[in-house]
Design a protein around this motif. Structure first.
Motif, short mmCIF file in Angstrom:
data_model
loop_
_atom_site.label_atom_id
_atom_site.label_comp_id
_atom_site.label_asym_id
_atom_site.label_seq_id
_atom_site.Cartn_x
_atom_site.Cartn_y
_atom_site.Cartn_z
N LEU A 225 0.82 -1.20 0.00
CA LEU A 225 0.00 0.00 0.00
C LEU A 225 0.86 1.25 0.00
O LEU A 225 0.50 2.28 -0.60
CB LEU A 225 -0.92 -0.02 1.23
N ASP A 229 -1.85 2.86 -4.25
CA ASP A 229 -3.06 2.05 -4.34
C ASP A 229 -3.06 1.18 -5.59
O ASP A 229 -3.54 0.04 -5.57
CB ASP A 229 -4.30 2.96 -4.35
N GLU A 230 -2.54 1.72 -6.69
CA GLU A 230 -2.54 0.96 -7.94
C GLU A 230 -1.70 -0.31 -7.80
O GLU A 230 -2.09 -1.38 -8.28
CB GLU A 230 -1.99 1.82 -9.09
N ALA A 232 -1.09 -1.93 -4.99
CA ALA A 232 -1.80 -2.86 -4.11
C ALA A 232 -2.94 -3.54 -4.85
O ALA A 232 -3.15 -4.76 -4.71
CB ALA A 232 -2.33 -2.11 -2.88
N ILE A 233 -3.68 -2.80 -5.65
CA ILE A 233 -4.78 -3.39 -6.42
C ILE A 233 -4.24 -4.39 -7.44
O ILE A 233 -4.80 -5.47 -7.64
CB ILE A 233 -5.59 -2.28 -7.13
N VAL A 239 -8.29 -2.90 -1.45
CA VAL A 239 -7.71 -1.73 -0.81
C VAL A 239 -8.68 -1.09 0.18
O VAL A 239 -8.29 -0.68 1.28
CB VAL A 239 -7.25 -0.70 -1.87
N LYS A 243 -7.77 -0.70 4.10
CA LYS A 243 -7.67 0.60 4.75
C LYS A 243 -8.62 0.69 5.95
O LYS A 243 -8.30 1.33 6.96
CB LYS A 243 -7.96 1.72 3.76
#
Length: 336
Positions: A225, A229-230, A232-233, A239, A243
């Motif tokens: 993370l 975010d990209e 992690a996705i 995500v 979070k």
């Protein structure tokens, strides 16, 4: 794939936690030994292993110094891990519970319920603090997100400063209107370990343990993370759910720390940055090391609070602010 590919830990890295625990143990014994009445470490060990109520030094250690030292360990670990998580999730090197308003939010809620409404069962204090921290965090994020450019590191810090100033003013007004009712809370609001109470710590302990468990369990995901975010996705993570779990951990850790010792600023800023100097960016190492280093750090800071101007004692929260403020200024100059 559920997480980034990270290097395996060798024998040296596996031995490092033992060294950290040894340092923490030394800081703990030092903390219990020093004071207005210095007590040799041998007597400390004797009091812990074979307590004798007829020996004054044993009573001083077990009834006064041991609870304070345990509270310092819990609060230091909680705030340091909370700060590390906030910095990883927001990718903001300045993020920590005090600067983003969580400490003052938790403190304001406790003051409102205890000082104004007179609702003070110890079991309720951690929950009240958690609600206050959550509300303050939501307000800070909402203000920052509404600013031009969105929730950047700078707007988050500015929104946190605004919420801190506003809620701090309300707390001051409340204490001035009824000084007698707030007499006991006045020292607590400066962040104090004096008279550390194990009963209050025990009520906060489930929150603290739950927060640490979530932080340790999600440490690998926080590393991803922190890359964005990209990323992690792309690694298959949910995500939004991650979070939410981490927000719970941060709030639980902050609330438990405030319930035990009041608001102590900059602990969650200083310790994670120091830890990254030797632990790197892998949160599987940053999280546990932040807990160990934070506990040892607050023990040493509390020793300074007790001894620097002895016999006068300074609130531990004032010392953490004196130490943390210059580091905050340096980080602002270096990162913003």
């Amino acid at each position: 794939m559920t997480g980034p590919i990270l290097p395996r830990r060798g024998p040296a890295s596996r031995a490092a936690p033992l060294a950290g625990l040894a340092v923490l143990a030394l800081a703990f014994v030092w903390h219990v030994s020093v004071g207005a009445r210095p007590i040799p470490p041998g007597i400390v060990a004797e009091a812990l292993l074979a307590f004798d109520a007829d020996v004054l030094d044993h009573v001083v250690i077990v009834d006064l110094r041991l609870p304070r030292a345990l509270c310092a360990v819990l609060v230091g670990a909680a705030l340091s891990v909370a700060g590390a998580l906030m910095q990883g999730v927001t990718r903001n090197p300045l993020a920590e519970p005090g600067l983003l308003g969580l400490l003052i939010g938790a403190s304001f809620a406790v003051v409102l319920f205890v000082g104004v409404l007179g609702i003070a069962p110890p079991a309720m204090i951690p929950l009240v603090a958690a609600l206050g921290a959550t509300g303050a965090a939501a307000a800070v994020w909402g203000i920052a997100a509404a600013a031009p450019g969105g929730a950047t590191p700078l707007t988050l810090i500015l929104a946190g400063a605004a919420i801190t100033a506003f809620l701090g003013a309300l707390v001051t007004v409340a204490t001035l209107l009824d000084e007698r009712s707030f007499e006991e809370l006045r020292v607590w609001l400066t962040g104090s370990l004096a008279g550390g109470r194990l009963d209050q710590a025990l009520w906060a302990l489930p929150w603290l343990v739950a927060g640490l468990a979530v932080a340790l369990g999600a440490a690998r995901q926080v590393t991803a993370l922190a890359m964005g975010d990209e990323t992690a996705i792309g690694l298959g993570m949910d995500v939004g759910r991650l979070k939410a779990r981490l927000l719970f951990a941060v709030v639980a850790l902050t609330a438990s720390a405030v319930a035990i010792a009041g608001p102590m600023g900059f602990v969650g800023l200083v310790v994670p940055h120091a830890v990254r100097l030797f632990a790197g960016q892998d949160y599987r190492r940053v999280v546990p090391w932040s807990a160990l280093a934070g506990a040892a750090y607050l023990l040493v800071v509390d020793i300074a609070a007790r001894m620097v101007l002895a016999p006068v004692e300074i609130s531990t929260g004032l010392v953490t602010a004196l130490l943390g403020a210059p580091i905050f200024v340096w980080l602002v100059r270096a990162r913003l």
